[in-house]
Design an enzyme around this catalytic site. Structure first.
Site, PDB file in Angstrom:
ATOM      1  N   TYR A 129       0.811  -1.237   0.000  1.00 61.95           N
ATOM      2  CA  TYR A 129       0.000   0.000   0.000  1.00 61.95           C
ATOM      3  C   TYR A 129       0.840   1.280   0.000  1.00 61.95           C
ATOM      4  O   TYR A 129       2.046   1.226   0.157  1.00 61.95           O
ATOM      5  CB  TYR A 129      -1.097  -0.025   1.053  1.00 61.95           C
ATOM      6  N   GLU A 130       0.191   2.383  -0.249  1.00 61.11           N
ATOM      7  CA  GLU A 130       0.873   3.670  -0.453  1.00 61.11           C
ATOM      8  C   GLU A 130       1.889   3.613  -1.580  1.00 61.11           C
ATOM      9  O   GLU A 130       2.951   4.237  -1.505  1.00 61.11           O
ATOM     10  CB  GLU A 130       1.569   4.137   0.836  1.00 61.11           C
ATOM     11  N   GLY A 131       1.551   2.900  -2.638  1.00 59.49           N
ATOM     12  CA  GLY A 131       2.489   2.705  -3.750  1.00 59.49           C
ATOM     13  C   GLY A 131       3.297   1.455  -3.494  1.00 59.49           C
ATOM     14  O   GLY A 131       4.070   1.401  -2.544  1.00 59.49           O
TER      15      GLY A 131
END
Lengths: 573, 573
Positions: A429-431
């Site tokens: 997550y978050e890239g």
């Protein structure tokens, strides 16, 4: 098993490794003197050890659940969240203008890491709010700021980020959520968003969703995307919450880990929203919050690594099994060479990853304090490294934590397995970490390598000065810096970005290895004679730093080998 | 998502990489000609794809449970097990004298791997029986053989291994279970055993426990341990089961994965047992079954890796997200460089790990067929490598499988997370991978390195011959072989075993990397021109083989650095 916040370690890093004194020397952060810093971190440690860590297993065993459209959180989570909010921890780096403490991001990074090590499922709630506060501070109108920031900073309300849709994950530009102007300055937001962390819950009075959507005239791709603030309950001008908005939780995900963190599918059905920032400026605003969130996620990996390591250390110190061949002996498995190796490597890597995250935070603080571009560039360069290496350290250390426990590691009651499960998503997550690698070798090298070389020069200079006093530590690091410099030049020479991308993950990891070596060398240099820091640095230099050799070989392969094997050939093998 | 058995891959490996022709050339295995081999593996593939794979998720969702002292297995497992038994797969390598098929271990290794990829929780049942059959064939009296082997081979009964006790895991010699002679040739066995895989269930009529215990006059440590066969129901001489024995399941473990496999705490309370092998010979007998079991566990890692890779490949081929910069394109994420890298590396590593496991199995078969010590030594040398590298490949590939899925990988319904959970224990059971490393650098080098150097010579010779035709593949492998030879000499020079142990895991992994390179070079050499095998070998040589450099650096560090940092210092940092 009980989590202990690594207070002495933060203090040491602040004093000797990451240059925190430069932050507190600046008027903006002059309140964060040594005494105050110690007092604040001590408070946070107390909260994490006493109130948050005890919730971790309950969150795993009793996941957040959706009942009649409302999310019920895990036992104790409401009290845990309230303790975080009342302590002021949500807004510790937020602007004092709206009730924040205005403390350096470096301190927030340490506190967020502690909370992650104590209970990552719960820590996600304040982390999401922090990102939203950051975005509103930078991009919202004064009216929105006045209304929302005090509530978010105090923790009375929480924030979420709504980017992903089923067909739009890493490719945010593919989203189809719509926002229609209502003619009164507000918008009607419609669409489905997935993977919404803490998308609904019962621990605070209101939930403010930041939603990416497209205006009717919004262009295709990322340029046509705008950001909207869509509250669950619509507040009046005094901040008193009123009617419910037309949004709902469709379902909660059944996840590998982080069971205590409700991950929602959200449906917006003409929900009332307010534009944040300019029309079409949604991605820019989102990136404001995403950069800090990426550093925060790196810290989550480190927090889990710390907790998993502590647990493994305790187990290995107590578990009697077999006789070790080492001369020193406690009669427990910590004497065995391979167990000692795992624990030492865990410790050395947590130190490296934590140093990188804190160096990144220091750069953010110095950019804020000095407005110097060089610090902004340093922070931007370190962010993907802090995120990917922090989370991969989390995965590796949690995996070794299970291994140190032997058969017990596979039994859920032990807790080692929960770390292994919980931490897994941080690399996604978050890239995803793949995206972090691409960000590093493309966007973060768009300055012609200036930020990269500035960092390498700094490391080279320090290594040069430390090398004579300590050649066994300095020499391998010196060689690694030079090899990394060559690899960086190779990257810059590739006009085809895809050639960089094919080695991006390896390059990023090699860079982390070198910065980690720098941090260890600094730690060793701060010590008189050969003490524990020097010994740990020695372990790092001989067992972990050498990875850069293999990694840099892969970093410079290019992409031809990968595409030479066609998809059909790959699938047919 | 559906598992496809990699039949063509086994065939290719048999024909071109692992030297299976030498096995079938021998009279003992002459029945296993090419046609027969293909037919048998095809049958197994059908079973795995159609009957076993569909059970995998049910096993995860509905774990085996203990109800009123009896274990109820997951839905469909009884039928799945019966299909395995009725197909003759339990006894496929067992002696025909008692109903086995007498087929080469190489074929069993392939079939066991398929079953693991289809449903590892279920595959553990026949794997445990196979180990017991092997132990009884070698060590049991004729009476026991006649009575038990036909039932175990047909799968009417199943077998278990009972080594571990709460205080005796890796250190088996610390066990305290007792066996008292009854005066009639039988023994009364008492004690508690933990982690007993398929310790109880409802899929077969009887369960035969092989239990390690100490006779009243048994010496301390491993020398005083004997092996006993303790059936759940005591059979009469015709094999008809009678009264229940005085043993019980105390509890089942709540595990990170393998929920469909009942892991029991067993209590023996003066249970009637029969000595297997000589008094005090328990460890020797146990090692007979453990060596094959270790190869089998390596195969479990490979099976999960294959299944995880297939799933990731399918997902990446279908998931549209973003635009890739590669010229070739399907418009799905498989075009992205980092995704392609992950999938290629997964494929290249599964190939390497599978080759090592099958080379080990071929050596076992050739030792049986020729009785030549050199083949026995080769098998013994490859066993820890096959186990540790196979299981670590399983972990690494399952981890990447989750990563390829992005956010979906963290959602349990996808199935990628189950592979990640299930495979974790394979690096722990049947001797942790730490134990495998110690076995390799101590026991398996006790021949002065003869087995190691014989293998290195073989690889060097082949590389030498292939080098001119294909320098880009041959040259790096040649250098790696030489570096590994030096590291092996370094290991042999260390009179202090602990210095070897501190680098054992790295040394083992580096050895696997080199053998993997050998297998890839063989595969490429079997191809005319530059086909998919050569391209995959190229990816392996440039992206995975270089790891040996860092690994061999760590392998030769010794143990001084680890113990220089005292436990107090390590814990205090």
């Amino acid at each position: 098993m009980s989590y202990r916040a690594p207070l002495a370690e933060y203090q040491f890093l602040f004093d000797h490794v990451v240059g925190f004194d430069a932050v507190t020397a600046h008027p903006r952060f002059e309140d964060a003197g040594a005494d105050m810093t110690a007092a604040i971190l001590g408070e946070a440690a107390h909260l994490c050890e006493e109130k948050i860590a005890p919730l971790n297993r309950a969150g795993d065993l009793t996941p957040a659940s959706l009942e009649n459209g409302v999310v019920r959180t895990s036992p104790g989570f409401a009290e845990g969240y309230k303790a975080i909010a009342e302590g002021g921890w949500v807004g510790m780096s937020a602007s004092p203008e709206h009730g924040g403490m205005g403390l350096p991001m470096t301190m927030t990074t340490a506190v967020n890491e502690m909370m992650s090590g104590a209970c990552l499922s719960l820590q996600l709630a304040p982390l999401m709010s922090q990102g939203q506060i950051e975005a509103l501070e930078h991009h919202a109108s004064d009216a929105i700021k006045e209304l929302y920031l005090p509530k978010l900073i105090s923790g009375e309300w929480t924030g979420t980020m709504n980017l992903t849709e089923p067909q739009a994950g890493s490719d945010v530009g593919a989203l189809t959520s719509k926002a229609e102007p209502n003619g009164d300055g507000t918008y009607s937001v419609s669409g489905q968003k997935i993977y919404i962390t803490w998308g609904d819950h019962d621990v605070a009075d209101n939930i403010c969703h930041l939603v990416l959507a497209r205006l009717p005239d919004g262009a295709a791709g990322t340029k046509g995307i705008s950001l909207f603030l869509v509250p669950k309950f619509i507040p009046n001008e005094q901040g008193k919450i009123g009617v419910g908005n037309t949004l709902k939780v469709v379902s909660l995900e059944h996840k590998l880990g982080l069971h205590g963190s409700p991950t929602a599918v959200m449906q917006y059905e003409g929900a009332k929203g307010w534009l944040v920032g300019e029309a079409g400026g949604g991605m820019r605003a989102m990136f404001t919050m995403m950069n800090n969130a990426r550093l925060g996620v790196g810290g989550q990996g480190i927090g889990i690594a710390e907790a998993a390591m502590q647990q493994a250390m305790t187990y290995a110190s107590e578990r009697k099994q077999g006789r070790s061949l080492s001369e020193v002996g406690r009669g427990t498995i910590i004497d065995h060479a391979d167990v000692r190796r795992m624990l030492s490597v865990m410790k050395a890597d947590v130190f490296a990853a934590r140093s990188i995250a804190l160096m990144c935070a220091v750069a953010i603080d110095l950019q804020k304090a000095t407005a110097e571009d060089a610090w902004g560039a340093r922070a931007a360069f370190l962010t993907p490294i802090a995120k990917a290496f922090g989370t991969e350290t989390g995965m590796r250390v949690a995996e070794m934590g299970v291994q140190v426990h032997g058969g017990m590691g596979f039994i859920e009651e032990t807790g080692a397995a929960q770390f292994y499960r919980d931490v897994r998503v941080t690399a996604i997550y978050e890239g995803t970490n793949g995206i972090q690698g691409m960000d590093l070798v493309a966007r973060k090298l768009m300055d012609g390598g200036e930020a990269a070389f500035a960092l390498l020069d700094e490391i080279a200079e320090f290594t040069e000065s430390a090398r004579e006093a300590c050649p066994t530590l300095g020499s391998p690091l010196w060689e690694a810096v030079e090899a990394l410099r060559e690899a960086t030049e190779w990257m810059l020479e590739q006009s085809e970005l895809n050639a960089r991308f094919a080695g991006a993950h390896a390059y990023l990891t090699a860079f982390a290895r070198v910065i980690g070596g720098y941090a260890h060398l600094k730690a060793a240099s701060a010590e008189k004679g050969i003490g524990p820091r020097t010994k740990l640095a020695n372990i790092y230099m001989s067992r972990l730093l050498p990875e850069h050799i293999s990694l840099l070989a892969e970093a410079q392969v290019g992409d031809k080998d990968l595409y030479a094997l066609s998809v059909d050939e790959l699938a047919g093998l």
